[in-house]
Design a protein around this motif. Structure first.
Motif, PDB file in Angstrom:
ATOM      1  N   GLY A 182      57.335 -62.451 -37.501  1.00  0.00           N
ATOM      2  CA  GLY A 182      58.078 -63.324 -37.379  1.00  0.00           C
ATOM      3  C   GLY A 182      57.956 -63.815 -38.694  1.00  0.00           C
ATOM      4  O   GLY A 182      57.302 -62.637 -39.765  1.00  0.00           O
ATOM      5  N   PHE A 183      59.099 -64.824 -39.534  1.00  0.00           N
ATOM      6  CA  PHE A 183      59.366 -64.577 -41.069  1.00  0.00           C
ATOM      7  C   PHE A 183      59.102 -66.387 -41.467  1.00  0.00           C
ATOM      8  O   PHE A 183      59.897 -67.076 -41.016  1.00  0.00           O
ATOM      9  CB  PHE A 183      61.030 -64.349 -40.793  1.00  0.00           C
ATOM     10  N   LEU A 184      58.255 -66.600 -41.869  1.00  0.00           N
ATOM     11  CA  LEU A 184      58.042 -68.171 -42.542  1.00  0.00           C
ATOM     12  C   LEU A 184      58.644 -67.951 -44.664  1.00  0.00           C
ATOM     13  O   LEU A 184      57.997 -67.349 -44.796  1.00  0.00           O
ATOM     14  CB  LEU A 184      56.487 -68.392 -42.825  1.00  0.00           C
ATOM     15  N   GLY A 185      59.423 -69.098 -44.626  1.00  0.00           N
ATOM     16  CA  GLY A 185      59.746 -69.230 -45.896  1.00  0.00           C
ATOM     17  C   GLY A 185      58.348 -69.836 -46.499  1.00  0.00           C
ATOM     18  O   GLY A 185      57.650 -71.262 -46.043  1.00  0.00           O
ATOM     19  N   LYS A 186      58.172 -69.674 -48.237  1.00  0.00           N
ATOM     20  CA  LYS A 186      57.485 -70.731 -48.577  1.00  0.00           C
ATOM     21  C   LYS A 186      58.726 -72.166 -48.782  1.00  0.00           C
ATOM     22  O   LYS A 186      59.744 -71.621 -49.200  1.00  0.00           O
ATOM     23  CB  LYS A 186      56.831 -69.791 -49.588  1.00  0.00           C
ATOM     24  N   PRO A 187      57.756 -72.817 -49.349  1.00  0.00           N
ATOM     25  CA  PRO A 187      55.864 -73.387 -49.043  1.00  0.00           C
ATOM     26  C   PRO A 187      55.764 -73.340 -47.504  1.00  0.00           C
ATOM     27  O   PRO A 187      56.717 -74.160 -46.492  1.00  0.00           O
ATOM     28  CB  PRO A 187      55.745 -74.937 -49.723  1.00  0.00           C
ATOM     29  N   ILE A 188      54.386 -72.991 -47.050  1.00  0.00           N
ATOM     30  CA  ILE A 188      53.952 -72.842 -45.879  1.00  0.00           C
ATOM     31  C   ILE A 188      53.611 -74.321 -45.470  1.00  0.00           C
ATOM     32  O   ILE A 188      52.452 -74.856 -46.091  1.00  0.00           O
ATOM     33  CB  ILE A 188      53.484 -71.566 -44.841  1.00  0.00           C
ATOM     34  N   THR A 189      53.347 -74.604 -44.558  1.00  0.00           N
ATOM     35  CA  THR A 189      52.486 -75.823 -43.922  1.00  0.00           C
ATOM     36  C   THR A 189      51.830 -75.856 -43.184  1.00  0.00           C
ATOM     37  O   THR A 189      51.196 -74.673 -42.162  1.00  0.00           O
ATOM     38  CB  THR A 189      53.567 -77.183 -43.479  1.00  0.00           C
ATOM     39  N   PHE A 190      50.769 -76.547 -42.656  1.00  0.00           N
ATOM     40  CA  PHE A 190      49.636 -76.287 -41.155  1.00  0.00           C
ATOM     41  C   PHE A 190      50.652 -76.320 -40.168  1.00  0.00           C
ATOM     42  O   PHE A 190      50.718 -76.225 -39.509  1.00  0.00           O
ATOM     43  CB  PHE A 190      49.204 -77.811 -41.616  1.00  0.00           C
ATOM     44  N   ARG A 191      52.057 -76.904 -40.311  1.00  0.00           N
ATOM     45  CA  ARG A 191      52.492 -77.451 -39.053  1.00  0.00           C
ATOM     46  C   ARG A 191      53.476 -76.149 -38.449  1.00  0.00           C
ATOM     47  O   ARG A 191      53.245 -75.374 -37.415  1.00  0.00           O
ATOM     48  CB  ARG A 191      53.013 -78.803 -39.274  1.00  0.00           C
ATOM     49  N   ASN A 192      53.633 -75.885 -39.400  1.00  0.00           N
ATOM     50  CA  ASN A 192      54.837 -73.836 -40.088  1.00  0.00           C
ATOM     51  C   ASN A 192      54.002 -73.083 -39.261  1.00  0.00           C
ATOM     52  O   ASN A 192      54.210 -72.259 -38.219  1.00  0.00           O
ATOM     53  CB  ASN A 192      55.900 -74.561 -40.194  1.00  0.00           C
ATOM     54  N   LEU A 193      52.969 -72.924 -40.153  1.00  0.00           N
ATOM     55  CA  LEU A 193      51.988 -71.846 -39.436  1.00  0.00           C
ATOM     56  C   LEU A 193      51.068 -72.106 -38.395  1.00  0.00           C
ATOM     57  O   LEU A 193      50.504 -70.851 -37.754  1.00  0.00           O
ATOM     58  CB  LEU A 193      51.192 -72.521 -40.832  1.00  0.00           C
ATOM     59  N   GLU A 242      39.551 -66.996 -38.304  1.00  0.00           N
ATOM     60  CA  GLU A 242      38.867 -66.771 -39.526  1.00  0.00           C
ATOM     61  C   GLU A 242      39.688 -65.903 -40.330  1.00  0.00           C
ATOM     62  O   GLU A 242      40.135 -64.682 -40.057  1.00  0.00           O
ATOM     63  CB  GLU A 242      37.149 -65.585 -38.893  1.00  0.00           C
ATOM     64  N   VAL A 243      39.740 -65.868 -42.116  1.00  0.00           N
ATOM     65  CA  VAL A 243      40.114 -65.503 -42.542  1.00  0.00           C
ATOM     66  C   VAL A 243      39.408 -64.239 -43.509  1.00  0.00           C
ATOM     67  O   VAL A 243      38.250 -64.600 -43.570  1.00  0.00           O
ATOM     68  CB  VAL A 243      40.370 -65.857 -43.641  1.00  0.00           C
ATOM     69  N   ILE A 244      39.833 -62.643 -42.822  1.00  0.00           N
ATOM     70  CA  ILE A 244      39.068 -62.063 -43.201  1.00  0.00           C
ATOM     71  C   ILE A 244      39.045 -61.183 -44.571  1.00  0.00           C
ATOM     72  O   ILE A 244      38.413 -60.973 -45.733  1.00  0.00           O
ATOM     73  CB  ILE A 244      38.887 -60.002 -42.051  1.00  0.00           C
ATOM     74  N   GLY A 245      39.434 -61.495 -45.369  1.00  0.00           N
ATOM     75  CA  GLY A 245      40.531 -61.208 -46.345  1.00  0.00           C
ATOM     76  C   GLY A 245      41.519 -61.506 -46.936  1.00  0.00           C
ATOM     77  O   GLY A 245      41.871 -61.984 -46.226  1.00  0.00           O
ATOM     78  N   SER A 246      41.780 -61.177 -48.664  1.00  0.00           N
ATOM     79  CA  SER A 246      43.061 -61.748 -49.608  1.00  0.00           C
ATOM     80  C   SER A 246      43.280 -60.526 -50.132  1.00  0.00           C
ATOM     81  O   SER A 246      42.454 -60.679 -51.068  1.00  0.00           O
ATOM     82  CB  SER A 246      42.254 -62.941 -50.082  1.00  0.00           C
ATOM     83  N   GLU A 247      44.462 -60.140 -50.193  1.00  0.00           N
ATOM     84  CA  GLU A 247      44.612 -59.146 -51.303  1.00  0.00           C
ATOM     85  C   GLU A 247      46.058 -59.129 -52.161  1.00  0.00           C
ATOM     86  O   GLU A 247      46.500 -59.450 -51.598  1.00  0.00           O
ATOM     87  CB  GLU A 247      44.386 -57.573 -50.721  1.00  0.00           C
ATOM     88  N   GLY A 289      42.870 -71.314 -46.725  1.00  0.00           N
ATOM     89  CA  GLY A 289      42.419 -72.984 -46.639  1.00  0.00           C
ATOM     90  C   GLY A 289      43.050 -73.270 -44.709  1.00  0.00           C
ATOM     91  O   GLY A 289      42.333 -73.946 -44.373  1.00  0.00           O
ATOM     92  N   LEU A 290      44.310 -73.363 -44.641  1.00  0.00           N
ATOM     93  CA  LEU A 290      45.467 -73.385 -43.739  1.00  0.00           C
ATOM     94  C   LEU A 290      44.880 -72.559 -42.372  1.00  0.00           C
ATOM     95  O   LEU A 290      44.659 -73.576 -40.932  1.00  0.00           O
ATOM     96  CB  LEU A 290      46.911 -73.482 -43.693  1.00  0.00           C
ATOM     97  N   VAL A 291      44.738 -71.356 -42.614  1.00  0.00           N
ATOM     98  CA  VAL A 291      44.135 -70.743 -41.584  1.00  0.00           C
ATOM     99  C   VAL A 291      42.992 -70.850 -41.169  1.00  0.00           C
ATOM    100  O   VAL A 291      42.383 -71.018 -40.200  1.00  0.00           O
ATOM    101  CB  VAL A 291      44.182 -69.160 -42.313  1.00  0.00           C
ATOM    102  N   GLU A 292      42.336 -71.298 -41.711  1.00  0.00           N
ATOM    103  CA  GLU A 292      40.808 -72.381 -41.486  1.00  0.00           C
ATOM    104  C   GLU A 292      40.618 -73.008 -40.567  1.00  0.00           C
ATOM    105  O   GLU A 292      40.315 -73.819 -39.610  1.00  0.00           O
ATOM    106  CB  GLU A 292      39.517 -71.826 -42.120  1.00  0.00           C
ATOM    107  N   ASP A 293      41.804 -73.928 -41.363  1.00  0.00           N
ATOM    108  CA  ASP A 293      41.638 -75.143 -40.889  1.00  0.00           C
ATOM    109  C   ASP A 293      42.492 -75.123 -38.883  1.00  0.00           C
ATOM    110  O   ASP A 293      41.802 -76.009 -38.544  1.00  0.00           O
ATOM    111  CB  ASP A 293      42.825 -76.392 -41.766  1.00  0.00           C
ATOM    112  N   LEU A 294      42.960 -73.922 -38.705  1.00  0.00           N
ATOM    113  CA  LEU A 294      43.562 -74.234 -37.736  1.00  0.00           C
ATOM    114  C   LEU A 294      43.122 -73.160 -37.375  1.00  0.00           C
ATOM    115  O   LEU A 294      43.174 -72.745 -35.674  1.00  0.00           O
ATOM    116  CB  LEU A 294      45.004 -73.245 -38.238  1.00  0.00           C
ATOM    117  N   GLY A 295      41.471 -73.000 -37.282  1.00  0.00           N
ATOM    118  CA  GLY A 295      40.610 -72.290 -36.586  1.00  0.00           C
ATOM    119  C   GLY A 295      40.552 -71.149 -36.033  1.00  0.00           C
ATOM    120  O   GLY A 295      39.835 -70.593 -35.609  1.00  0.00           O
TER     121      GLY A 295
END
Length: 116
Positions: free
Chosen positions: A98-109, A26-31, A18-24
């Protein structure tokens, strides 16, 4: 940008999508498993992979990121609560984005993806 999400927690994967799509993007899939994620990437080349370190199955996110980079030229952005300095050093040769710690946010992603 075309993004592959590799996360073994279904709720986190859904949130990330959802965050990726909200940022404009395309999600090709999730595994949830490295092997399945690699097969998906091989068939439908992403521009970037968002990769958790701990995954379901035998291989971890570091191994997957190596396969993606060496075999397909796809670089990874690690998104995990398990990032250590030792892991960062071990991944240096595959040039992670890069390296993002969880939880991720709209802003840091958003900031991480904007810099790609």
């Amino acid at each position: 940008m075309r993004v592959l999400i590799v996360e073994d927690d279904a709720l986190i994967a859904l949130d990330m999508a959802g965050l990726v799509e909200d940022l404009g993007h395309e999600v090709i899939g999730s595994e949830a498993e490295a092997e399945a994620a690699f097969a998906l990437a091989r068939n439908d080349r992403p521009d970037v992979a968002l990769v958790d370190i701990r995954l379901a199955g035998k291989a971890d996110g570091g191994e997957l990121a190596g396969w993606l980079y060496r075999d397909l030229g796809v670089r990874s952005l690690f998104v995990s609560g398990s990032i250590t300095e030792t892991f960062r050093e071990a991944m240096a040769d595959i040039q992670p984005l890069g390296f993002l710690g969880k939880p991720i946010t709209f802003r840091n992603l958003g900031e991480a993806l904007r810099d790609i």
